[in-house]
Structure formats: C-alpha cells, structure tokens
Design an enzyme around this catalytic site. Sequence first.
Site, PDB file in Angstrom:
ATOM      1  N   TYR A  72      -3.200  -2.359   7.265  1.00  0.00           N
ATOM      2  CA  TYR A  72      -1.498  -2.474   6.614  1.00  0.00           C
ATOM      3  C   TYR A  72      -1.117  -3.588   7.355  1.00  0.00           C
ATOM      4  O   TYR A  72       0.110  -4.114   7.039  1.00  0.00           O
ATOM      5  CB  TYR A  72      -0.932  -1.134   6.706  1.00  0.00           C
ATOM      6  CG  TYR A  72      -1.551  -0.129   5.597  1.00  0.00           C
ATOM      7  CD1 TYR A  72      -2.330   0.900   6.015  1.00  0.00           C
ATOM      8  CD2 TYR A  72      -1.535  -0.338   4.490  1.00  0.00           C
ATOM      9  CE1 TYR A  72      -2.599   1.753   5.214  1.00  0.00           C
ATOM     10  CE2 TYR A  72      -1.980   0.351   3.501  1.00  0.00           C
ATOM     11  CZ  TYR A  72      -2.806   1.361   3.703  1.00  0.00           C
ATOM     12  OH  TYR A  72      -3.404   2.273   3.041  1.00  0.00           O
ATOM     13  N   GLN A 102     -15.475  -4.413  -4.919  1.00  0.00           N
ATOM     14  CA  GLN A 102     -15.855  -3.396  -3.435  1.00  0.00           C
ATOM     15  C   GLN A 102     -14.633  -3.544  -2.687  1.00  0.00           C
ATOM     16  O   GLN A 102     -14.217  -2.625  -1.897  1.00  0.00           O
ATOM     17  CB  GLN A 102     -16.860  -3.769  -2.860  1.00  0.00           C
ATOM     18  CG  GLN A 102     -18.262  -3.736  -3.529  1.00  0.00           C
ATOM     19  CD  GLN A 102     -19.338  -4.530  -2.937  1.00  0.00           C
ATOM     20  OE1 GLN A 102     -20.067  -3.547  -2.160  1.00  0.00           O
ATOM     21  NE2 GLN A 102     -19.599  -5.555  -3.249  1.00  0.00           N
ATOM     22  N   ASN A 103     -13.706  -4.536  -3.245  1.00  0.00           N
ATOM     23  CA  ASN A 103     -12.517  -4.760  -2.068  1.00  0.00           C
ATOM     24  C   ASN A 103     -11.306  -3.893  -2.353  1.00  0.00           C
ATOM     25  O   ASN A 103     -11.192  -3.279  -3.533  1.00  0.00           O
ATOM     26  CB  ASN A 103     -12.129  -6.177  -2.317  1.00  0.00           C
ATOM     27  CG  ASN A 103     -13.158  -7.179  -1.576  1.00  0.00           C
ATOM     28  OD1 ASN A 103     -14.292  -6.728  -1.467  1.00  0.00           O
ATOM     29  ND2 ASN A 103     -13.151  -8.257  -2.122  1.00  0.00           N
ATOM     30  N   ASP A 105      -8.226  -4.815  -1.366  1.00  0.00           N
ATOM     31  CA  ASP A 105      -6.970  -5.608  -1.125  1.00  0.00           C
ATOM     32  C   ASP A 105      -6.192  -5.784  -1.945  1.00  0.00           C
ATOM     33  O   ASP A 105      -5.033  -6.316  -1.750  1.00  0.00           O
ATOM     34  CB  ASP A 105      -7.555  -6.546  -0.218  1.00  0.00           C
ATOM     35  CG  ASP A 105      -8.430  -7.617  -0.754  1.00  0.00           C
ATOM     36  OD1 ASP A 105      -9.388  -7.882  -0.324  1.00  0.00           O
ATOM     37  OD2 ASP A 105      -8.175  -7.640  -2.253  1.00  0.00           O
ATOM     38  N   HIS A 120     -14.175   0.950  -4.669  1.00  0.00           N
ATOM     39  CA  HIS A 120     -14.112   1.717  -3.354  1.00  0.00           C
ATOM     40  C   HIS A 120     -12.515   2.039  -3.175  1.00  0.00           C
ATOM     41  O   HIS A 120     -11.786   2.359  -1.905  1.00  0.00           O
ATOM     42  CB  HIS A 120     -14.336   0.842  -2.269  1.00  0.00           C
ATOM     43  CG  HIS A 120     -15.842   0.516  -2.025  1.00  0.00           C
ATOM     44  ND1 HIS A 120     -16.268  -0.576  -1.494  1.00  0.00           N
ATOM     45  CD2 HIS A 120     -16.693   1.214  -2.357  1.00  0.00           C
ATOM     46  CE1 HIS A 120     -17.758  -0.451  -1.433  1.00  0.00           C
ATOM     47  NE2 HIS A 120     -18.089   0.736  -1.903  1.00  0.00           N
ATOM     48  N   CYS A 128      -2.205  12.391  -0.998  1.00  0.00           N
ATOM     49  CA  CYS A 128      -2.391  13.482  -0.008  1.00  0.00           C
ATOM     50  C   CYS A 128      -3.549  14.149   0.113  1.00  0.00           C
ATOM     51  O   CYS A 128      -4.425  14.661  -1.129  1.00  0.00           O
ATOM     52  CB  CYS A 128      -1.254  14.573  -0.479  1.00  0.00           C
ATOM     53  SG  CYS A 128      -1.348  16.205   0.311  1.00  0.00           S
ATOM     54  N   CYS A 131      -2.699  18.272  -1.931  1.00  0.00           N
ATOM     55  CA  CYS A 131      -2.305  18.533  -3.252  1.00  0.00           C
ATOM     56  C   CYS A 131      -2.355  17.306  -4.163  1.00  0.00           C
ATOM     57  O   CYS A 131      -2.472  17.264  -5.134  1.00  0.00           O
ATOM     58  CB  CYS A 131      -0.744  18.548  -3.243  1.00  0.00           C
ATOM     59  SG  CYS A 131       0.214  17.275  -2.847  1.00  0.00           S
ATOM     60  N   ALA A 234     -16.303 -19.385  -1.333  1.00  0.00           N
ATOM     61  CA  ALA A 234     -15.851 -18.766  -2.748  1.00  0.00           C
ATOM     62  C   ALA A 234     -14.664 -19.757  -3.499  1.00  0.00           C
ATOM     63  O   ALA A 234     -14.818 -20.415  -4.341  1.00  0.00           O
ATOM     64  CB  ALA A 234     -15.434 -17.341  -2.605  1.00  0.00           C
TER      65      ALA A 234
HETATM   66  N1  APR Z   1     -17.026 -17.408   0.670  1.00  0.00           N
HETATM   67  C1  APR Z   1     -17.982 -16.477   0.125  1.00  0.00           C
HETATM   68  N2  APR Z   1     -18.629 -15.587   0.666  1.00  0.00           N
HETATM   69  C2  APR Z   1     -18.407 -15.600   1.964  1.00  0.00           C
HETATM   70  C3  APR Z   1     -17.062 -16.012   2.712  1.00  0.00           C
HETATM   71  C4  APR Z   1     -16.689 -17.194   2.018  1.00  0.00           C
HETATM   72  N3  APR Z   1     -15.499 -17.679   2.355  1.00  0.00           N
HETATM   73  N4  APR Z   1     -17.068 -15.767   3.990  1.00  0.00           N
HETATM   74  C5  APR Z   1     -17.979 -14.646   4.103  1.00  0.00           C
HETATM   75  N5  APR Z   1     -18.746 -14.643   2.828  1.00  0.00           N
HETATM   76  C6  APR Z   1     -19.781 -13.602   2.884  1.00  0.00           C
HETATM   77  C7  APR Z   1     -20.810 -13.424   3.831  1.00  0.00           C
HETATM   78  O1  APR Z   1     -21.979 -14.130   3.927  1.00  0.00           O
HETATM   79  C8  APR Z   1     -21.265 -12.003   3.604  1.00  0.00           C
HETATM   80  O2  APR Z   1     -22.465 -11.951   2.410  1.00  0.00           O
HETATM   81  O3  APR Z   1     -19.351 -12.506   2.207  1.00  0.00           O
HETATM   82  C9  APR Z   1     -20.061 -11.186   2.682  1.00  0.00           C
HETATM   83  C10 APR Z   1     -19.322 -10.536   3.493  1.00  0.00           C
HETATM   84  O4  APR Z   1     -20.022  -9.269   3.781  1.00  0.00           O
HETATM   85  P1  APR Z   1     -19.279  -7.728   4.196  1.00  0.00           P
HETATM   86  O5  APR Z   1     -18.160  -7.897   4.741  1.00  0.00           O
HETATM   87  O6  APR Z   1     -20.504  -6.823   4.873  1.00  0.00           O
HETATM   88  O7  APR Z   1     -18.813  -7.213   2.869  1.00  0.00           O
HETATM   89  P2  APR Z   1     -19.369  -6.837   1.603  1.00  0.00           P
HETATM   90  O8  APR Z   1     -20.927  -6.819   1.404  1.00  0.00           O
HETATM   91  O9  APR Z   1     -18.612  -7.048   0.524  1.00  0.00           O
HETATM   92  O10 APR Z   1     -19.219  -5.189   1.990  1.00  0.00           O
HETATM   93  C11 APR Z   1     -18.863  -4.215   0.765  1.00  0.00           C
HETATM   94  O11 APR Z   1     -18.021  -2.570   2.462  1.00  0.00           O
HETATM   95  O12 APR Z   1     -16.941  -1.663   3.941  1.00  0.00           O
HETATM   96  C12 APR Z   1     -17.075  -1.694   2.537  1.00  0.00           C
HETATM   97  O13 APR Z   1     -15.300  -1.823   1.141  1.00  0.00           O
HETATM   98  C13 APR Z   1     -15.816  -2.620   2.060  1.00  0.00           C
HETATM   99  O14 APR Z   1     -15.726  -4.147   0.368  1.00  0.00           O
HETATM  100  C14 APR Z   1     -16.582  -3.733   1.525  1.00  0.00           C
HETATM  101  C15 APR Z   1     -17.962  -3.288   1.444  1.00  0.00           C
END
Ligand code: APR
Length: 249
Positions: A72, A102-103, A105, A120, A128, A131, A234
């Site tokens: 937060y 999976q995000n 945010d 996720h 809660c 409830c 990205a």
């Molecule tokens: N552009 C593209 N890819 C990127 C960038 C970027 N700017 N920066 C990092 N990465 C890649 C990394 O190389 C890695 O493969 O993004 C990935 C991030 O890895 P994690 O943080 O482990 O994320 P992820 O694989 O999505 O984990 C899945 O885990 O904890 C949970 O909910 C959470 O969504 C998350 C999930």
Amino acid sequence: MKTELIHEAAKVIWNAKHLTAFTGAGISVESGIPPFRGEDGIWSRYDPGVLDISRYRSYPDETWPVVNEIFYQFFAKAQPNKAHYFLAWLQQEGILKALITQNIDNLHQDAGSTDVIEYHGNSQYLVCTYCGERRKVEEPLVTDEVPRCSNEGALMKPDFIFFGEPIPQEAAMRSMAEAEKTDVMLLIGTTGEVMPASMIPKVAKRGEATIVEINTAETIFTQTITDLFLQGKAAAVCDLVQQEITRLK
Ligand code: APR
C-alpha cells in the site's frame, strides 16, 4: 531489438484469431513496482513469510505493517506504462480476447483494460476473514493498525491470495478455458516459476498456440514453449510492436 523479430511478432499478433495475454510482475517494473524474485526483488528485502496465510491470521500485529508497507505504500504510487497501454489498445482494437494477470496492482485496469482475469486477486480491496465483507482500500484503512471488519471486528486481509490460499475459482476456470481456446498467447514479464499460474501457457501450447514472449531475460518458458522471444524491457518492446501493427493495419 531486431526489426524482423518485431515485424514477425506484429504479424502473428495482428493475424491472431483468439489472442490472449498472460502477464507477470515484470510488466509493472517500469511503473516502479520491483519484481518479487531476483537480486532487487521484493523478496530480497522482505520475508515472503508475511504472506503465509496462517502466519498472517496468527500474528497480524507483526505481519500487517509489512504487508501495508509493501502493497500500500510502494504500490500506491505506481502508474501504468506503455506495455499496459499496449494491451488496453489491443483490446479496444478487438484483437485481444482475454487478459490474464498474476499481478495484483490494478495497473491493467488503470490503463483502460476491462474484464481482466486476476489470477492472484487484487490489492484494491480488503476482505473480512470471517464474514467475507469486502471494502475498497482507502485512507484511513491502510495504516499500521491491523484492519478490522466493522461488522464483528474480525481480521481483514488484502483481497489477493496469500501463500497457502487457493486460486479464486472463477479466475482459475476462465484462465483454463481461454488457454484452451487461444491460437496466440503473449507472455509479458513472468518467470513461469509460480504454480499453478505457470500451467496456463503450457495448456495453450498443448493446444498448438503460438507463444510470443517479452522479457528482459530468458525464462523456463523460453527454453520450453516459446516460439518468438523478444528480449527487452516490456514498455519499449510493446511500443515497437504497437507501431509495427499500426503499419500493418
Ligand atoms: N520488462 C520485461 N520483463 C521484466 C522486466 C521488464 N522491465 N523486469 C523484470 N522482468 C522479468 C524478469 O526477468 C522475470 O522473468 O519479469 C519477471 C519477474 O519475475 P517475478 O517477480 O518472479 O514475477 P512472476 O514470475 O510474475 O511471479 C509471479 O508471483 O508472488 C507472485 O503475484 C506474484 O505475480 C507474481 C507472481
């Protein structure tokens, strides 16, 4: 980034009959949210045990302040980047049929994407643990004081899944259904290390979908199911692909 690769990816995406996207933490890194894993990852600074559901329930005074700080204080300032806007644009163009993330945010929605499948959950709500009442996260809810439900004072938690919790059923079913239908799946910024989420691209591949992957580094997917690998950040890569699709239109 080789222009032929960008051109090839643009053609595959533009000609897709049922394009789906699958995103991970990497898509939000350029929005100021660190990845979870890796050297500068969130888990290199914080103990992931704070997201263990039984620990959260047993020791909320210890775990909530850390959860609050990560999700937060950090997340709150983030804005969508060009990669999020690219996917929203593909949806508005009618090319992208489903977006699975999976995000937690909310940046896809902030960029204008609708009907996002949140595998996720989402950090914008607290729920809660007794409830099930859900409440939108607004000041003064997110302080270091443990959030309590106004009904019976029970513990509240962010409405995203903690370690040890099941995947939201509707998200799990819809993701599998899309993975079975898709002919092209675009993977952006995910390691493929988190189960069961990482099954989704594999199901798509089993259905003979073409897998296009964008990541700064090779992943488990690159070595196994990816057909087209675009190595780079990205936002920058998606911007190039969007320009190329606009040229193809
Ligand atoms: N552009 C593209 N890819 C990127 C960038 C970027 N700017 N920066 C990092 N990465 C890649 C990394 O190389 C890695 O493969 O993004 C990935 C991030 O890895 P994690 O943080 O482990 O994320 P992820 O694989 O999505 O984990 C899945 O885990 O904890 C949970 O909910 C959470 O969504 C998350 C999930």
